[in-house]
Design an enzyme around this catalytic site. Structure first.
Site, short mmCIF file in Angstrom:
data_model
loop_
_atom_site.label_atom_id
_atom_site.label_comp_id
_atom_site.label_asym_id
_atom_site.label_seq_id
_atom_site.Cartn_x
_atom_site.Cartn_y
_atom_site.Cartn_z
N ASP A 231 -13.36 10.32 4.55
CA ASP A 231 -14.32 11.63 5.14
C ASP A 231 -14.36 12.11 5.99
O ASP A 231 -15.70 12.58 6.70
CB ASP A 231 -15.64 10.78 4.03
CG ASP A 231 -15.90 10.03 3.08
OD1 ASP A 231 -16.20 8.88 3.01
OD2 ASP A 231 -14.79 10.22 2.16
N ARG B 91 0.75 -1.51 0.10
CA ARG B 91 -0.27 0.23 -0.25
C ARG B 91 0.93 1.38 -0.19
O ARG B 91 0.06 2.48 -0.94
CB ARG B 91 -0.74 0.38 1.30
CG ARG B 91 -2.30 1.32 1.56
CD ARG B 91 -2.90 1.17 0.50
NE ARG B 91 -3.48 2.55 0.39
CZ ARG B 91 -5.42 2.14 0.09
NH1 ARG B 91 -5.69 0.94 0.23
NH2 ARG B 91 -5.76 3.20 -0.63
N ASP C 5 -8.59 14.57 4.29
CA ASP C 5 -7.39 14.57 4.72
C ASP C 5 -7.04 13.26 5.10
O ASP C 5 -7.77 12.45 4.27
CB ASP C 5 -7.76 15.62 6.20
CG ASP C 5 -8.80 15.09 7.38
OD1 ASP C 5 -9.13 15.03 8.32
OD2 ASP C 5 -9.83 13.64 7.15
N ALA C 6 -6.48 12.63 6.30
CA ALA C 6 -5.65 11.04 6.55
C ALA C 6 -6.87 10.34 6.83
O ALA C 6 -7.49 8.66 7.11
CB ALA C 6 -4.88 11.11 7.75
N GLY C 7 -8.14 11.02 7.29
CA GLY C 7 -9.88 10.20 7.37
C GLY C 7 -10.64 9.55 6.57
O GLY C 7 -9.78 9.87 5.41
N LEU D 76 -6.54 8.28 0.58
CA LEU D 76 -5.18 8.47 0.64
C LEU D 76 -4.38 8.52 0.95
O LEU D 76 -4.15 8.82 2.17
CB LEU D 76 -5.02 10.36 -0.68
CG LEU D 76 -5.60 10.83 -1.84
CD1 LEU D 76 -6.26 11.64 -2.23
CD2 LEU D 76 -5.55 9.71 -2.68
N HIS E 205 -18.24 13.76 -1.72
CA HIS E 205 -19.15 12.57 -0.88
C HIS E 205 -20.71 12.65 -1.27
O HIS E 205 -21.33 13.47 -0.66
CB HIS E 205 -18.36 12.36 0.30
CG HIS E 205 -19.29 11.05 1.53
ND1 HIS E 205 -18.34 9.95 1.11
CD2 HIS E 205 -20.14 11.20 1.70
CE1 HIS E 205 -19.43 8.74 1.68
NE2 HIS E 205 -20.14 9.77 1.85
N ARG F 293 -10.38 5.54 -3.56
CA ARG F 293 -9.75 5.17 -2.29
C ARG F 293 -8.48 5.86 -1.39
O ARG F 293 -8.77 7.13 -2.13
CB ARG F 293 -7.64 4.49 -3.22
CG ARG F 293 -8.18 3.67 -4.15
CD ARG F 293 -8.37 1.91 -3.98
NE ARG F 293 -8.54 1.37 -4.92
CZ ARG F 293 -8.19 0.06 -4.80
NH1 ARG F 293 -8.59 -0.75 -3.59
NH2 ARG F 293 -8.58 -0.78 -5.24
C1 GRF Z 1 -19.92 10.65 -6.40
O1 GRF Z 1 -21.34 9.95 -5.73
C2 GRF Z 1 -18.84 10.09 -5.62
O2 GRF Z 1 -19.07 10.84 -4.48
C3 GRF Z 1 -19.29 8.72 -5.50
O3 GRF Z 1 -18.90 8.16 -6.98
C4 GRF Z 1 -19.66 8.37 -7.92
C5 GRF Z 1 -18.57 8.89 -8.71
O4 GRF Z 1 -19.39 9.38 -9.74
N1 GRF Z 1 -17.95 8.32 -4.71
P1 GRF Z 1 -18.64 9.36 -11.27
O5 GRF Z 1 -17.75 7.88 -11.08
O6 GRF Z 1 -18.08 10.38 -11.56
O7 GRF Z 1 -20.30 9.33 -12.10
#
Ligand code: GRF
Length: 201
Positions: free
Chosen positions: A154, A74, A150-152, A102, A118, A100
């Site tokens: 969301d 990783r 950040d590292a968490g 980061l 998100h 993934r």
């Molecule tokens: C989005 O809703 C994003 O927030 C989530 O996956 C979706 C990605 O959509 N992590 P797309 O691949 O840009 O259509």
């Protein structure tokens, strides 16, 4: 013009919204590269159609047959992703459906200059299944969040949010499509208004 690199893992409709805004001159930024952890990400095709350079940094579970200490693969992937993104000299890195986490070397290199989207109203329903979890919980209102990664998981500083009603009969897909509409418009606005000099705390 601020330079933007976009990270994708899926169909890339959020990336497409950024590309469309750039094409009509309303993004206030230049997308200089698209990077994915998956060679089959639809977002890479969208980048190619837009004439953009792309890089794939696969996170292969069994990255090598040689036994490695836990986390070594990783860490190697994180370093490779960092180098791939750094090769475009971005002012801002946008996670647009990048699935993934980061790692520390990436976040150290691009400290404060990484934002993501998100499909839920953080801090509610973090993680890879925000839409499904909100629907399963039975909330009447959910939404979308643009935040500083950040590292968490969301957990970064929230930059923008928009509420989306859950409708009777909604499925995960129907609800997610409405949430993505909100994500796309917020993401374009945040990228447009983001200032390279503004170092977020
Ligand atoms: C989005 O809703 C994003 O927030 C989530 O996956 C979706 C990605 O959509 N992590 P797309 O691949 O840009 O259509």
């Amino acid at each position: 013009m601020k330079r933007v690199v976009v990270l994708v893992s899926g169909t890339g409709t959020l990336l497409q919204a950024l590309l469309d805004a750039q094409a009509d001159g309303t993004l206030g930024a230049r997308i200089v590269g698209v990077v994915s952890d998956r060679a089959d990400a639809g977002g890479l095709q969208r980048a190619h159609y837009a004439g953009l350079p792309t890089v794939v940094v696969p996170l292969d579970k069994d990255v090598s047959s040689a036994p490695q200490p836990p986390g070594a693969a990783r860490a190697a992937w994180d370093a490779a992703l960092t180098d791939a993104v750094a090769s475009f000299a971005p002012d801002l890195v946008v996670g647009a459906g990048f699935m993934r986490l980061l790692g520390p070397s990436f976040l150290a290199r691009f400290d404060g200059r990484v934002i993501g989207s998100h499909p839920a109203l953080l801090p509610s329903f973090p993680g890879a299944h925000g839409v499904r979890d909100a629907l399963a919980y039975g909330v009447k209102v959910t939404g979308a969040t643009i935040f500083q990664i950040d590292a968490g998981v969301d957990t970064g500083r929230i930059l923008a949010q928009e509420a989306v009603d859950v409708l009777p009969g909604d499925t995960e897909d129907s609800l997610h499509e409405r949430i993505k509409v909100a994500e796309r418009s917020m993401l374009v606005r945040i990228v447009r208004d983001w200032s390279p000099t503004e170092r977020k705390p």
